[in-house]
Structures are given as C-alpha cells and as structure tokens.
Design an enzyme around this catalytic site. Structure first.
Site, PDB file in Angstrom:
ATOM      1  N   GLY A 291      10.884  -7.100  -9.581  1.00 22.24           N
ATOM      2  CA  GLY A 291       9.428  -7.117  -9.622  1.00 22.24           C
ATOM      3  C   GLY A 291       8.956  -5.769 -10.138  1.00 22.24           C
ATOM      4  O   GLY A 291       8.474  -5.617 -11.258  1.00 22.24           O
TER       5      GLY A 291
ATOM      6  N   TYR B 241       4.166   4.064   2.768  1.00 20.80           N
ATOM      7  CA  TYR B 241       5.585   4.457   2.646  1.00 20.80           C
ATOM      8  C   TYR B 241       5.769   5.947   2.370  1.00 20.80           C
ATOM      9  O   TYR B 241       6.891   6.375   2.118  1.00 20.80           O
ATOM     10  CB  TYR B 241       6.251   3.716   1.477  1.00 20.80           C
ATOM     11  CG  TYR B 241       6.003   2.232   1.434  1.00 20.80           C
ATOM     12  CD1 TYR B 241       6.470   1.400   2.440  1.00 20.80           C
ATOM     13  CD2 TYR B 241       5.326   1.665   0.364  1.00 20.80           C
ATOM     14  CE1 TYR B 241       6.244   0.040   2.380  1.00 20.80           C
ATOM     15  CE2 TYR B 241       5.099   0.303   0.299  1.00 20.80           C
ATOM     16  CZ  TYR B 241       5.558  -0.501   1.319  1.00 20.80           C
ATOM     17  OH  TYR B 241       5.339  -1.837   1.251  1.00 20.80           O
TER      18      TYR B 241
ATOM     19  N   CYS C  37     -11.713   5.529   6.013  1.00 22.54           N
ATOM     20  CA  CYS C  37     -11.750   6.230   7.299  1.00 22.54           C
ATOM     21  C   CYS C  37     -10.411   6.150   8.026  1.00 22.54           C
ATOM     22  O   CYS C  37     -10.293   5.498   9.075  1.00 22.54           O
ATOM     23  CB  CYS C  37     -12.864   5.660   8.157  1.00 22.54           C
ATOM     24  SG  CYS C  37     -14.422   5.878   7.331  1.00 22.54           S
TER      25      CYS C  37
HETATM   26  N1  LLP Z   1      13.311 -10.717  -4.208  1.00 22.54           N
HETATM   27  C1  LLP Z   1      12.957 -10.742  -2.899  1.00 22.54           C
HETATM   28  C2  LLP Z   1      13.534 -11.779  -2.029  1.00 22.54           C
HETATM   29  C3  LLP Z   1      12.079  -9.777  -2.400  1.00 22.54           C
HETATM   30  O1  LLP Z   1      11.752  -9.797  -1.111  1.00 22.54           O
HETATM   31  C4  LLP Z   1      11.556  -8.781  -3.263  1.00 22.54           C
HETATM   32  C5  LLP Z   1      10.645  -7.762  -2.766  1.00 22.54           C
HETATM   33  C6  LLP Z   1      11.934  -8.816  -4.630  1.00 22.54           C
HETATM   34  C7  LLP Z   1      12.812  -9.790  -5.059  1.00 22.54           C
HETATM   35  C8  LLP Z   1      11.437  -7.815  -5.614  1.00 22.54           C
HETATM   36  O2  LLP Z   1      11.798  -6.502  -5.283  1.00 22.54           O
HETATM   37  P1  LLP Z   1      11.566  -5.321  -6.354  1.00 22.54           P
HETATM   38  O3  LLP Z   1      12.434  -5.613  -7.539  1.00 22.54           O
HETATM   39  O4  LLP Z   1      10.129  -5.327  -6.736  1.00 22.54           O
HETATM   40  O5  LLP Z   1      11.949  -4.097  -5.633  1.00 22.54           O
HETATM   41  N2  LLP Z   1       5.677  -3.218  -1.104  1.00 22.54           N
HETATM   42  C9  LLP Z   1       6.891  -2.482  -1.283  1.00 22.54           C
HETATM   43  C10 LLP Z   1       7.992  -3.321  -1.844  1.00 22.54           C
HETATM   44  C11 LLP Z   1       8.289  -4.548  -1.013  1.00 22.54           C
HETATM   45  C12 LLP Z   1       9.258  -5.470  -1.682  1.00 22.54           C
HETATM   46  C13 LLP Z   1       9.356  -6.749  -0.967  1.00 22.54           C
HETATM   47  N3  LLP Z   1      10.285  -7.650  -1.549  1.00 22.54           N
HETATM   48  C14 LLP Z   1       6.619  -1.251  -2.152  1.00 22.54           C
HETATM   49  O6  LLP Z   1       5.474  -1.033  -2.540  1.00 22.54           O
HETATM   50  O7  LLP Z   1       7.512  -0.454  -2.381  1.00 22.54           O
END
Ligand code: LLP
Length: 414
Positions: free
Chosen positions: A273, A314, A340
């Site tokens: 992602g 984070y 706030c």
């Molecule tokens: N596949 C699954 C099953 C997932 O749970 C996730 C992300 C992805 C793929 C994609 O992960 P990526 O390639 O984007 O790292 N909000 C957090 C990240 C949470 C990711 C949750 N799952 C941040 O801002 O760092």
C-alpha cells in the site's frame, strides 16, 4: 521536486499556486510519482503468476484507485466499504483479496456475490461463518488462511502486525489445521496461505523467513494431499522516512520470485500500500502564527492531527519544508497543528529557514495513511485532494463543507 529557485513544484504545478487555488490543508498527489512506484514494482515482480494487490487502506481516493485499477493492479480490501470502492474503481473481482480479523456476514456476502479471488480467513469461527454464508448463497467461498509468522520486524510496534501474540492470523500449527478443515468443507474452496509482516519494513530478511515458512507449510499440506494455489506474502514495503535506507526492492523480489519457483502454477500475491502512494503525496499547510514558549519556537499551521495522524500516532518522521523558502539562517522550531491535543505535533526541532504567517509548508511523503486515516476530530472538515499529471491539475476530492459535517438532519434530537 524543487525547481531551480528552490520553489517546491509538484510536477508542473507550483505548490504555492495550488495552495492559493484550492486552499489548505491540501493533499497533492503526483501521478508520475505514483506511476514510477507502480513501474518499479511491476519490473521487480515481472514473473508469471505474480499478482500485485494494492492495499486500498493506504490511500482510498477513488481517482487514485481508478488509476491503479486501469494499470492492471489487483486490490487488497479489509471492509465492505473498501470492497465497494474497489469494485467501483474498476478493480477486477478476480483480482481482489479480502483480509481482516473481523469480517461480518454482510461483508462475506458482498465478497461472495462479487466473485472475489479469495478471503484471507483469520480464525476458525470466521471460517465456519464463511462456510455457512457461502452455502446459504449456494456457493463455495474461496479461502486462504492467514498465518501469523511470528516474525518481529524493526518498525513501530503499532504497525508490526506479525509478532507472536498479535491479533492477526493464526499460528502456523493452527493454519495447517484450518487449511485441512477448509479443504474438506463443502462450503469452501481452499486456495492457499496468506501472511503479512507489518508495515514500513526496510529489510529482505523477514520476507525470506516468511517465504520459508509458507513453503514448509505448503509442503506439509501437500504431504496430506492438499495443494495450495495461492501464496500471499502481504505488504509492508517501506517508503522513505528521514534517516532510513531505501527499501531493498530487488532483494525482496528475488526472495519472493525464488519462493514462487518452489510452486509451479502458483499465484503469488504481494499487497503493498504505502510503497505505491506514500512518496506521491504531499500535504500542504499554511503557517498561521508563530510564538515562543519557554524558549521553544512554535509554528502553528492550519493542518492538524485529524488531517494527518501519523506523527501523533506513531511518532512518524516526515520532512517539512517551506514551499517557497526565504533566505536566512535555519533555526529549530516545532511545527504544531490547531487541534486541542498536545500530541498534535508534525515535527519537533525542525531546522527551517525564516517563515512568516501565510507561508505554505509542505509535509512530504504523506500520500499513504494520510487522508485515509483522517477524521473530523474537533469538528474539522476534511481537506481537499488534488492530482497533478504534468500540467494537468485535477481536484479529485473537494474540501468537505461545514454543512456536510454538521448535517443536523442525520442526528435527531431526543
Ligand atoms: N496487507 C495487509 C493484510 C495489511 O494489513 C496491510 C496494512 C497491508 C497489506 C499494506 O501494508 P503496507 O504495504 O502499506 O505497509 N497506518 C499505519 C499502517 C498500517 C498498516 C495496516 N495494514 C501507518 O500509517 O504507518
């Protein structure tokens, strides 16, 4: 990104001009940057049977999703909403995988009716409900079992999803048991195994360990007469953060290509992602006020943690630069938002050139988990989003209006 005079350009558009035209806070995405990341992945994983499923949660703007779908990407979804978005954006149902620890019966029905590639199932009770739901619809549900590989990765604990004891997936032993059960169940069509290590990973070793685990599990299944046709390695590919190295794309792709060769005819899935959208996105914000508190210089901007949560949630580091830097010495300052909460801080001790109220600041690499994690906290409308493609500038989501936010008709008084 910057032009010769140091002005921040996003493709053919000056950041300050975009801020003036659309207002701030404003998310701006570069189509060329998105395409560049997509091409990098396509080249690295160019091998038969590889399927790139974009994790929609990273950036769920419909225009971004439509572009990725048009380029032939699959999708990873985790809710009925994301499934609907994926279908509306043109992702092929046969290239959609549905993950998540808490799928509801309605979400299962929607996935079954759409004819998605597979459900990544995360518990025995979920498996049972999926089987019942499919039978009630006269179908067999395609199923992969999500394994928790219990591999610790060096990222923030909130985004390391594959530690032993995390809520995601099941243990390798349990995965074997559920896979054998799924293979025998009349409501299910067992397809394979799924893993996801976490997010913002910068090493190839965890993928190597994950692939060894999936290979050994699939061998055990084969020995018991069950073949897998899908191996899904999840996402987690890291995107730029100050002080971090680059994600070793070539090493990770060679690890996963080697794993794929262990199973001829297999569909190998990756679910990035952030890697696709993070660096394509910039958050523009306007400096409202300056003040000094106990010797600490504060720059108060018009974007808040409700618009971009990563630093507050984070402690994520995102570079912050003035869109149109003024000459002068750099001095440290904390860039804070108007919300706030004392964690509403985008950056501490940032050495910035002189800035004045009205100046536009840019928070870089904000294209993933930016807008998509935004909220209306403090009753703040969500920002606008703009896509730049060369000289072409498109508003891909208008700024939320206060009238939409304060829709009294939907909240009846008692
Ligand atoms: N596949 C699954 C099953 C997932 O749970 C996730 C992300 C992805 C793929 C994609 O992960 P990526 O390639 O984007 O790292 N909000 C957090 C990240 C949470 C990711 C949750 N799952 C941040 O801002 O760092």
């Amino acid at each position: 990104m910057a032009n010769a005079r140091g002005r921040l350009m996003i493709e053919g558009a000056a950041a300050t001009a975009l801020a003036r035209r659309f207002g701030t806070p404003l998310y701006v995405y570069s189509q060329a940057a998105l395409r560049g990341r997509w091409e990098a992945l396509r080249q690295a994983f160019q091998a038969p049977g590889f399927l790139l499923c974009y994790a929609i949660k990273a950036n769920s703007n419909p225009a971004i999703c439509r572009l990725l779908a048009r380029w032939g990407t699959g999708a990873e979804v985790v809710s009925g909403g994301e499934l609907l978005l994926a279908l509306h954006s043109g992702f092929k149902p046969s290239q959609i995988v549905f993950s998540g620890v808490g799928k509801t019966r309605e979400e299962m029905r929607a996935g079954l009716r759409a004819g998605i590639l597979t459900f990544n199932v995360e518990s025995e009770e979920e498996l049972a409900l999926l089987s019942r739901t499919a039978k009630a619809l006269g179908r067999r549900a395609p199923v992969s079992i999500r394994v928790n590989p219990a591999i610790a990765v060096a990222s923030h604990p909130h985004i390391a999803t594959a530690r032993a004891g995390s809520k995601f997936g099941v243990s390798p032993r349990e995965a074997l048991r559920l896979a054998l059960k799924a293979a025998k169940s009349p409501g299910l069509r067992f397809l394979g195994l799924h893993g996801h290590l976490g997010s913002q990973i910068f090493a190839a070793a965890p993928y190597e360990r994950e692939s060894r685990l999936l290979i050994s599990l699939s061998r055990e299944l084969k020995a018991r007469g069950v073949a897998i046709t899908i191996a899904d390695f999840g996402g987690g590919f890291g995107a730029e953060e100050p002080g971090r190295r680059e994600f070793p794309l070539d090493r990770v792709s060679s690890v996963l290509r080697r794993a794929a060769r262990a199973f001829p005819g297999l569909t190998t899935i990756i679910e990035p992602g952030r890697y696709l959208t993070a660096e394509a996105g910039t958050l523009l914000t306007t400096l409202l006020y300056r003040k000094t508190v106990l010797g600490r210089r504060l720059l108060i901007v018009d974007a808040g943690m409700n618009d971009f949560l990563r630093p507050a949630l984070y402690g994520a580091r995102h570079e912050i630069i003035p869109a149109n830097p003024r000459p002068g010495p750099r001095t440290p300052a904390d860039v804070v938002g108007p919300v706030c909460e004392s964690t509403d801080v985008f950056g501490r001790g940032r050495r910035l050139p002189p800035v004045k109220p009205g100046d536009v600041l840019a928070v870089l690499n904000a294209g993933a988990y930016g807008f998509s994690m935004g909220s209306n906290y403090n009753s703040r409308p969500r920002p606008a989003e703009v896509l730049v493609d060369g000289r072409d500038i498109r508003l891909i989501r208008p700024r939320e209006a206060l009238s939409e936010l304060l829709d009294w008709r939907r909240c009846k008084s008692p």
